[in-house]
Design an enzyme around this catalytic site. Structure first.
Site, PDB file in Angstrom:
ATOM      1  N   PRO B 628       0.808  -1.233   0.000  1.00  0.00           N
ATOM      2  CG  PRO B 628      -0.758  -1.541   1.693  1.00  0.00           C
ATOM      3  CD  PRO B 628       0.505  -2.115   1.133  1.00  0.00           C
ATOM      4  CD  GLN B 634       4.218   3.750  -9.066  1.00  0.00           C
ATOM      5  OE1 GLN B 634       3.912   4.076 -10.208  1.00  0.00           O
ATOM      6  NE2 GLN B 634       5.455   3.776  -8.647  1.00  0.00           N
ATOM      7  CD  GLU B 702       0.790   2.743 -17.779  1.00  0.00           C
ATOM      8  OE1 GLU B 702       1.123   3.100 -18.905  1.00  0.00           O
ATOM      9  OE2 GLU B 702       0.557   1.555 -17.486  1.00  0.00           O
TER      10      GLU B 702
END
Lengths: 503, 739
Positions: B628, B634, B702
């Site tokens: 996590p 990210q 992404e």
């Protein structure tokens, strides 16, 4: 190039003699245009320090330089090794990412970064760790709260493309909770003294060097003599702009005179009429004077490049460089600063607005150098400095406006309106000044001043802004001045909200 | 499938196993590597963008100190173009070989490569190479500076229903065009290659997101058996897509090493990295929407054009997410590409879709205003309960929860929808939001695991860690399944000779790699069970299936023996396991996609036209987050990159001659520390997607970037009343539009 770690004391001008992570190093035959980063990664094999841009913009190459202080300790500051001359390591203590841990125990800056997941790809990490190391050292010697402004200042020159910065900021805040592990070299109480002694010792070695070398004079007299012998030699102080010629344009710099250690160029002297600032005084050292006496100018420094650049860049360099987008020249123009030029043929004093002749052309003769910049004192003068750039931090101006004036019986006197980014040189706009001189700061007077700006200025379009953007922005800043005069009581004229205007 | 429902290491905040190496400067990136007898390469870039190299004088440079050789179009070993196939794993970034001919297609194209004993000597000699050009005057500088339509790609189009007729009938319509300027990845580590020939074998160290792909492509280029090429990449200073496939500098460097018979290392300087090693191409997208008065979408058409170079045909497919985005019966997408005089574009984080999501989500915001509907409500009104394009159910879709949770935490209900209605001192506050989405894919993958007599576990896979934390999650996986602590797991990645692993791209690495590693762990455990249950074994007579893996050992009833002891007892150094995993039948039963929502607050000071992103609140659902801490970061990093896309980043090509004007980290502006919003609040929903794989994890690299750009643009409209339809929204555009 070769590297030795013995203590053999040879007077070789191409030898760099310094301490690296607590160990004395002597590197022979280092070319004048070798950067500190190339020295580290090449001959010294210290590849922990990274190259991300070779232009002083990303901070991946950040290292710490410790210089001896009067109280016998070492004072550390960050620099971008990619655009710092290797020869400026001479007589200093250089600390890199390899030198922080104590065996397997990480330095608090490193441990906090691991703990906070502040390293993803890891390539910006060594530079960030070094910025945090200096922040930690500063905190150790001069504790102060980690305000947002302080963290932005400490970390603003380090780009990270992965983390979004939040974990890095968390790591900064968390350093204090980590065990206060000192690097192994910090155990040696004699290190500061040894560095100081080496510093004194090596400084004189290169004064007699011939062209083709990196020469570091210590005195004004020696500098004059060198300029007599080698008028074509390039002068280097912080190298923050000059070094781009080699890293970006690949041009060799083979004949350099370093003015950064000339004692007379490193003074700040107070006089009844103002202050003489030596041309080699860095922004970081100048900041306390500006904060105290020229707060608007002082605030500009928060938006002036990065900490790494401010630690090396000098007021003299910014003036001599004569870039049309340098941040300080417009402020100096508005302040009616004067320059003291010096050289083998003697010294001369000149008002700064006679100094800039054309694009990168100045009144300096080939064998002259700037010795000092005089900042006049004026209790009644008010100053505003506004920088417009595309990014809030660590960016070059599209337009920089510096306005000075005083109010006398409700009318404006001694009006100075100076701009950067509006012409081939930093300049004042006398026609616009005339429109305000002796006038009340009302709409009509400012309308005339703005018309004069449009008439007199024809800026260029480039990546930082179009000509039209620059004209509109410059004119709007004058309007901003009028509105602020409406709102701010005249006895509070030094108040400047520069950070609200920088974007 | 062994659903991992109650993990103890997976899903925990595990510090990175490579953290200490990176923090102490010991992580060896390609640029640091040094081998005996190594030379340095420095490319000479073309100074024009369109024309012909008329002469190249290398004599002076050739005679300079330390110069060993200079490669150019008349001095280069025989090379072959790679077949450039994704299917065969030999895709390259630019199909044209370096030094193929005298034609100049883009600024920075290599006209020579200097090879010298030291870096300084190579750089100095590169400066001394004299190239002369005939510049041609019809250079194409940017898609956004021309009306040219580009080439329609039939295979990229898709449709359902009759969107044209539905648009004609719609009560409310919108027809607008959205653009994004070209962007640079500006990954912190520049591209670097170290090539060494050992006899007929070629060993290449490369900063790459795909060691296996580059191995295959190099084999094709140099006409070598695949087995004779090895590509190694242990540490990568990120890539964001521009290190997926091989670039010409790697070929030029390997060719130079072949020619001179010594190892050669080339590290691209930043300028050349930005000129020659990829960019996100500019896009122009026309969106047409039709809706009923109640907000029901009846027609969506999404027609995109993106740039490619004149030497390759890169397609940045913008419309990919659109057919699945909303429950609408009539949808069509199309894609065109237009060659321009730039270095070949390449994937950049969430390629295509991040651009497409911008256009679609900005258009949905405009439609909401036209309908006088709340934009969150409009999205929920058209919520796609199943994938409307495939007709399949979603494996797991929690977008509604993301929208509601993020809206609550953001305080969306406090929003006054009036333009400029929310003020704070000199600043006008704007609120905007958008959905985020990214497809969930996985690839075939192999892995190898060893249980070792020293008590450690070794796991290896031919994928690589580009900084996202793959080393760590592979270690977590092996730790989870063996009970051996994470610190006793050795992970080896980034070598093409390891069992074939995936590209680090498409947010597929986690979902692709971990099942293969898990299979390999089980295989190794089975091998051990076989040994220990033999008649002379420690668990003689025990049914292997009854043996449990627990706390780094095997257990049966009250007897527990560690792997290390077992291996020692049986005089075995290690047991080996091989694992394979690939997507299977589930692909026919479900649609797999991740969703999320971003809510953005901007602050605009009309007095100086300053715009800041002050607050971002996001909810993202990617199934289970393996780590996590790494996963959340990210998304945080993607949000800050999205701020760059929204208000800062733009590659500026000279409109006269297509030369790139800001190929440096000073004039190409990414977000810096001070641009970080005061609040970045990221929530990761925890709905493990076991239909996708046993870990329940989809990818996360992404999705966080998608939706940030439109959320900012929508917030800017709310603050200013001006709809900016080209990103980035820079201060000069604000001044021009709003004074």
């Amino acid at each position: 190039m070769s590297v030795a770690s013995s203590n053999n004391n040879v007077a070789d001008p191409a030898m760099i003699d310094f301490y690296l992570n607590g160990k004395r190093r002597q590197c022979a035959d280092i070319p004048p245009d070798c950067s500190m980063l190339e020295l580290l990664r090449g001959p010294l094999g210290h590849t922990g320090t990274k190259e991300g841009c070779a232009s002083g913009d990303c901070g991946a190459c950040t290292v710490a330089i410790g210089e001896p202080t009067a109280d016998g300790s070492l004072n550390y500051h960050t620099v971008n090794a990619c655009i710092t001359p290797a020869h400026q390591a001479q007589g200093a203590h250089l600390v890199t990412v390899e030198g922080l841990s104590r065996g397997d125990a990480l330095h608090p800056a490193q441990a906090a970064m691991v703990e906070c997941h502040a390293s993803q790809c890891g390539f910006c990490t060594p530079g960030i760790v070094m910025s945090l190391f200096v922040l930690h050292e500063t905190q150790r010697t001069r504790p102060a709260p980690f305000t947002q402004q302080r963290l932005e200042s400490a970390l603003g020159g380090n780009l990270c493309r992965c983390t979004g910065y939040r974990p890095i900021r968390d790591a900064a805040l968390q350093m204090a909770d980590q065990p206060d592990t000192h690097p192994t070299w910090a155990d040696d109480p004699s290190l500061p003294g040894a560095v100081a002694s080496l510093c004194r010792d090596v400084m004189g070695r290169t004064e007699g060097a011939s062209p083709g070398h990196y020469t570091i004079p210590r005195s004004l007299e020696a500098l004059r003599e060198l300029k007599r012998e080698r008028p074509e030699a390039r002068l280097v102080a912080g190298a923050t702009d000059l070094w781009l010629e080699t890293t970006q344009q690949l041009k060799p710099l083979d004949d350099l005179i370093d003015v950064s250690r000339v004692e007379e160029l490193n003074r700040v002297e107070a006089h009844p009429e103002g202050w003489w600032v030596g041309a080699a005084v860095t922004y970081s050292r100048l900041a306390p004077l500006l904060d105290a006496e020229f707060p608007a100018f002082g605030r500009l420094l928060h938006r002036f490049a990065s900490m790494q650049i401010r630690n090396r860049g000098t007021l003299g360099g910014n003036v001599a460089n004569a870039s049309p987008i340098g941040d300080c020249p417009p402020v100096l123009l508005a302040l009616d600063a004067r320059l003291l030029l010096d050289g083998p043929d003697g010294e001369r004093d000149m008002p700064i607005d006679a100094f800039f002749l054309d694009y990168k052309q100045t009144a300096l003769k080939a064998n002259e150098f700037i010795r000092g910049i005089f900042l006049p004192r004026s209790e009644a003068r008010q100053l505003k400095v506004w920088k417009l750039s595309k990014r809030r931090e660590d960016d070059i101006s599209a337009v920089l406006a510096a306005f000075a004036w005083r109010l006398e019986d409700g009318v404006m006197r001694d009006v100075r309106l100076a701009f950067g980014g509006m012409a081939a040189i930093p300049l004042r706009v006398p026609a616009a000044e005339a429109a305000l001189e002796g006038q009340k700061p009302d709409e009509a007077a400012f309308a005339e001043a703005k018309r004069a700006l449009r008439r007199e200025l024809s800026p260029m379009s480039d990546v930082r802004g179009s000509a039209e953007y620059r004209l509109v922005a410059a004119s709007n800043l004058l309007e901003r001045l009028r509105l602020s005069l409406d709102m701010i009581p005249t006895d509070n004229g030094m108040e400047v909200m520069l950070d609200a205007y920088a974007h | 499938m062994n659903e991992m429902t109650d993990p103890t290491v997976i899903g925990q905040r595990t510090p990175r196993v490579d953290g200490e190496y990176k923090l102490t400067g010991r992580a060896g990136y390609t640029g640091e590597l040094h081998v005996e007898d190594m030379l340095y390469g420095y490319p000479v870039p073309a100074t024009i963008a369109h024309g012909v190299l008329t002469s190249l004088d290398v004599d002076a440079a050739r005679g300079m100190p330390g110069v060993v050789d200079i490669l150019h179009h008349r001095r280069v070993p025989k090379l072959y173009r790679s077949p450039n196939s994704m299917g065969h794993g030999d895709q390259v970034s630019e199909i044209r070989l370096p030094f193929e001919d005298e034609r100049i297609h883009y600024h920075g194209q290599y006209v020579a490569l200097v090879v010298a004993e030291t870096f300084d000597q190579a750089r100095a000699a590169a400066h001394a190479v004299v190239a002369r050009y005939r510049q041609e005057d019809d250079a194409r500088p940017s898609l956004l500076l021309t009306d040219a339509e580009g080439d329609l790609l039939e295979e990229e189009g898709d449709s359902r229903g009759d969107p044209d007729a539905a648009f004609e009938r719609a009560a409310v319509t919108l027809d607008e065009t959205y653009c994004i300027e070209a962007e640079s990845h500006l990954q912190m580590e520049m591209h670097a290659t170290l090539a060494e020939w050992r006899g007929k074998r070629l060993i290449v160290h490369e900063s790459t997101q795909g060691v296996v792909y580059q191995r295959n492509a190099l084999a094709r280029t140099f006409d070598l058996p695949q087995e004779d090429v090895e590509v190694i990449s242990h540490y990568i200073g990120s890539g964001f897509g521009n290190k997926l496939f091989m670039w010409p500098h790697a070929i030029a460097t390997a060719a130079a090493a072949q020619l001179v018979g010594r190892p050669v290392k080339t590290v691209l300087p930043r300028q050349q990295d930005m000129l020659t090693a990829g960019n996100r191409p500019a896009s122009r997208q026309r969106i047409r929407l039709g809706a009923e008065r109640d907000g029901t979408l009846t027609s969506i058409r999404h027609d995109s054009t993106t740039e490619t170079s004149t030497v390759d045909r890169y397609v940045d497919s913008c419309g990919g997410a659109t057919p699945s985005a909303y429950a609408c019966d009539n949808v069509a997408i199309s894609q065109r590409i237009l060659p321009v005089n730039h270095g070949t574009p390449c994937p950049m984080r969430a390629p295509g879709e991040v651009s497409g999501v911008y256009a679609l989500e900005a258009a949905i915001d405009e439609l909401a205003i036209a309908l006088a509907m709340d934009p969150v409500e409009l999205r929920l009104h058209n919520y796609a309960q199943h994938d409307p394009q495939s007709g399949l159910p979603w494996s797991s879709k929690q977008l509604d929860k993301c929208l509601r949770s993020a809206a609550d935490r953001f305080g969306w209900s406090q929003r006054d929808p009036g333009i400029g209605a929310m003020r704070d001192g000199d600043e006008i506050i704007g609120y905007g939001m958008a959905s985020a989405t990214w497809s969930a894919g996985r690839q075939p993958c192999e892995a190898r695991v060893e249980l070792r007599a020293d008590g450690s576990v070794f796991a290896a896979c031919g994928t690589q860690d580009i900084g996202t934390g793959t080393y760590t999650i592979v270690a977590q996986t092996a730790a989870e399944l063996t009970g051996v602590p994470v610190e006793r797991v050795d992970v080896k990645l980034g070598e093409s000779s390891l069992p074939a692993g995936p590209l680090s791209g498409g947010s597929m690495t986690t979902a692709t790699t971990l099942p293969a590693v898990a299979a390999a762990v089980r295989d190794a455990v089975d091998a051990l069970k076989e040994i220990v249950t033999k008649p002379e074994g420690a668990f003689a007579g025990v049914d292997p299936d009854a043996l449990q893996v627990r706390d780094g050992g095997l257990a049966s009833e009250d007897k527990h023996i560690s792997f290390a002891e077992l291996l020692a007892m049986h005089d075995v150094a290690s047991v080996n396991g091989k694992g394979q995993a690939a997507p299977g039948g589930e692909q026919e039963e479900y649609s797999f996609r991740s969703f999320g929502a971003h809510f953005v607050e901007v602050r605009w000071d009309p007095g100086i036209s300053r715009l800041r992103v002050s607050r971002v609140v996001s909810s993202i659902d990617v199934g289970r987050a393996i780590n996590p801490l790494a996963a959340r970061n990210q998304v945080e990093g993607a949000i800050v990159m999205g701020i760059g896309m929204g208000i800062l980043e733009k590659l500026e090509y000279d409109p006269r001659d297509a030369r790139l004007m800001n190929s440096n980290a000073s004039d190409y502006r990414v977000a810096v520390h001070a641009d970080m919003p005061e609040v970045v609040d990221v929530e990761l929903l925890d709905y493990p997607d076991f239909r996708f794989n046993e870990f329940g994890a989809r990818g996360i690299g992404e999705i966080g970037l998608t939706g940030v750009g439109p959320a900012i643009a929508n917030a800017v409209h709310h603050a200013t009343g001006k709809r900016f339809r080209t990103l980035p929204i820079t201060v000069d555009k604000l001044v021009e539009a709003l004074g």
